[in-house]
Scaffold this motif. Structure first.
Motif, PDB file in Angstrom:
ATOM      1  N   ASN A 140       0.820  -1.215   0.000  1.00 39.16           N
ATOM      2  CA  ASN A 140       0.000   0.000   0.000  1.00 39.16           C
ATOM      3  C   ASN A 140       0.851   1.261   0.000  1.00 39.16           C
ATOM      4  O   ASN A 140       0.476   2.265  -0.618  1.00 39.16           O
ATOM      5  CB  ASN A 140      -0.960  -0.022   1.186  1.00 39.16           C
ATOM      6  CG  ASN A 140      -2.242  -0.762   0.876  1.00 39.16           C
ATOM      7  OD1 ASN A 140      -3.165  -0.206   0.294  1.00 39.16           O
ATOM      8  ND2 ASN A 140      -2.286  -2.036   1.239  1.00 39.16           N
ATOM      9  N   THR A 162      -8.914 -12.236  -2.063  1.00 38.64           N
ATOM     10  CA  THR A 162      -9.509 -13.326  -2.854  1.00 38.64           C
ATOM     11  C   THR A 162      -8.764 -14.648  -2.695  1.00 38.64           C
ATOM     12  O   THR A 162      -9.083 -15.622  -3.383  1.00 38.64           O
ATOM     13  CB  THR A 162      -9.546 -12.942  -4.341  1.00 38.64           C
ATOM     14  OG1 THR A 162      -8.207 -12.617  -4.784  1.00 38.64           O
ATOM     15  CG2 THR A 162     -10.454 -11.747  -4.575  1.00 38.64           C
ATOM     16  N   ASP A 243      -4.903  -7.256  -3.573  1.00 36.79           N
ATOM     17  CA  ASP A 243      -5.363  -7.697  -4.888  1.00 36.79           C
ATOM     18  C   ASP A 243      -6.329  -6.705  -5.523  1.00 36.79           C
ATOM     19  O   ASP A 243      -6.817  -6.946  -6.636  1.00 36.79           O
ATOM     20  CB  ASP A 243      -5.971  -9.106  -4.850  1.00 36.79           C
ATOM     21  CG  ASP A 243      -6.814  -9.376  -3.631  1.00 36.79           C
ATOM     22  OD1 ASP A 243      -6.794  -8.577  -2.684  1.00 36.79           O
ATOM     23  OD2 ASP A 243      -7.498 -10.411  -3.601  1.00 36.79           O
ATOM     24  N   THR A 244      -6.573  -5.587  -4.872  1.00 38.55           N
ATOM     25  CA  THR A 244      -7.290  -4.463  -5.481  1.00 38.55           C
ATOM     26  C   THR A 244      -6.321  -3.334  -5.792  1.00 38.55           C
ATOM     27  O   THR A 244      -6.231  -2.859  -6.931  1.00 38.55           O
ATOM     28  CB  THR A 244      -8.403  -3.950  -4.549  1.00 38.55           C
ATOM     29  OG1 THR A 244      -9.363  -4.987  -4.336  1.00 38.55           O
ATOM     30  CG2 THR A 244      -9.102  -2.738  -5.166  1.00 38.55           C
ATOM     31  N   VAL A 245      -5.545  -2.916  -4.800  1.00 40.22           N
ATOM     32  CA  VAL A 245      -4.710  -1.717  -4.964  1.00 40.22           C
ATOM     33  C   VAL A 245      -3.508  -1.948  -5.882  1.00 40.22           C
ATOM     34  O   VAL A 245      -3.018  -1.011  -6.530  1.00 40.22           O
ATOM     35  CB  VAL A 245      -4.230  -1.174  -3.599  1.00 40.22           C
ATOM     36  CG1 VAL A 245      -5.410  -0.803  -2.720  1.00 40.22           C
ATOM     37  CG2 VAL A 245      -3.318  -2.156  -2.885  1.00 40.22           C
ATOM     38  N   GLU A 247      -3.338  -3.832  -8.634  1.00 42.38           N
ATOM     39  CA  GLU A 247      -3.646  -4.158 -10.026  1.00 42.38           C
ATOM     40  C   GLU A 247      -3.037  -3.122 -10.960  1.00 42.38           C
ATOM     41  O   GLU A 247      -3.302  -1.920 -10.853  1.00 42.38           O
ATOM     42  CB  GLU A 247      -5.153  -4.233 -10.242  1.00 42.38           C
ATOM     43  CG  GLU A 247      -5.519  -4.723 -11.636  1.00 42.38           C
ATOM     44  CD  GLU A 247      -6.992  -5.044 -11.779  1.00 42.38           C
ATOM     45  OE1 GLU A 247      -7.369  -5.552 -12.857  1.00 42.38           O
ATOM     46  OE2 GLU A 247      -7.757  -4.799 -10.824  1.00 42.38           O
ATOM     47  N   LEU A 275      -1.446  -9.820 -11.263  1.00 41.92           N
ATOM     48  CA  LEU A 275      -1.951  -8.443 -11.270  1.00 41.92           C
ATOM     49  C   LEU A 275      -0.880  -7.418 -11.598  1.00 41.92           C
ATOM     50  O   LEU A 275      -1.180  -6.317 -12.047  1.00 41.92           O
ATOM     51  CB  LEU A 275      -2.545  -8.098  -9.898  1.00 41.92           C
ATOM     52  CG  LEU A 275      -3.804  -8.850  -9.467  1.00 41.92           C
ATOM     53  CD1 LEU A 275      -4.163  -8.478  -8.048  1.00 41.92           C
ATOM     54  CD2 LEU A 275      -4.956  -8.539 -10.411  1.00 41.92           C
TER      55      LEU A 275
END
Length: 309
Positions: A140, A162, A243-245, A247, A275
């Protein structure tokens, strides 16, 4: 020769008679010295951050995991200080750094404290690595401050939403105590067996002292664990999942994971690897949750080869 033997014998007797806490401090200091690391202090707005530093070259900032501290990196650091200026802080809430019950220790808040720390010690750009919770924070930080980050090294990182359930996350779903939350000596022994595939040698007196310190830290650690995981009905809800930030993140990244990690599922390595365009995934065979402690030389070699490729 006789006097030398007498002197050595007196040293041994003094060591054996030394209180366990003093022996622990002596052991920690000895490992730091072997690694070429010295203890330093920086100040941010909330208080002091203690950190280890040693070596020369491009800075490599290493962030420990939940319930751990800066000394998790010492055994591996001795293999890196010839190439890098290694910096390993106690993250706020842990080790010898500031501890306040009324603070927010979730990842976004810790990222901003880390930003204040690197400014306090004057780091313009650096490699950043993190183990478990430290990897969650490192990823992050890299997204929030990409201009300062040369590369990212994630070692068995927390925060892959995930990913399949690990053994520990299955415990959380059953509303059982997570193994990383240690409240007594027996629970600390359970943690060592759970975290390592092949536990490294740690002297008994050091294990006892670590267990004692974990017991003292249990109330704050319990609070931090909940703030990071946001558990409701056994389900974890990460605020800023990796797994969101991550990508599309466009900096070089090394993802190291032990194939026998019982705390965080190894499937997270491939999830993150797909990712990030410049990601390199290295799954270590017969390895647990803390490769830098379990196999320090092998783990350091991975980063050296990655950075020099």
């Amino acid at each position: 020769m006789f006097y030398i033997l007498v002197f050595i014998l007196l040293l041994v007797i003094a060591y054996v008679m030394m209180p366990a806490e003093k022996r622990f401090e002596w052991g920690v200091a000895t490992e730091r010295k072997i690694a070429g690391l010295v203890l330093k202090t920086a100040t941010i707005s909330e208080g002091e951050v203690r950190y280890l530093e040693g070596g020369s070259g491009t800075p490599l900032l290493l962030l420990h995991g939940f319930g751990a501290d800066k000394d998790n990196w010492v055994r591996m650091a001795k293999h890196l200080t010839g190439n890098y200026r290694v910096i390993a802080p106690d993250l706020p809430g842990f080790g010898e750094s500031l501890k306040q019950l009324d603070l927010d220790y979730d990842v976004p808040a810790q990222v901003e404290r880390l930003k204040a720390f690197v400014e306090a010690i004057g780091l313009p750009e650096f490699h950043i690595g993190g183990s478990s919770m430290g990897g969650y924070i490192a990823g992050n930080f890299a997204v929030a401050h990409p201009d300062q980050v040369l590369s990212v090294w994630l070692l068995n990182p927390l925060g892959v939403a995930t990913s399949p359930d690990s053994e520990m996350f299955a415990m959380l779903r059953q509303k059982e105590r997570p193994t990383v939350l240690v409240g007594d000596a027996n629970q600390h022994k359970e943690l060592l067996a759970f975290a390592f595939h092949k536990p490294p040698f740690i002297p008994g007196f050091m294990i006892k002292e670590l267990a004692k310190r974990a017991q003292v830290s249990f109330p704050l650690n319990s609070q931090i664990f909940q703030q990071i995981h946001h558990i409701t009905d056994g389900q974890v809800h990460f605020t800023v999942p990796l797994d969101t930030v991550l990508e599309g993140f466009d900096k070089p990244m090394l993802i190291t994971w032990g194939d026998n990690d019982r705390i965080l599922h190894v499937a997270g390595a491939d999830i993150l690897g797909k990712l990030v365009p410049q990601a390199e995934v290295q799954v270590i065979k017969d390895m647990g949750h803390l490769p830098m402690v379990e196999a320090p030389s092998q783990t350091a070699k991975q980063f050296l080869q990655f950075d020099q490729a």
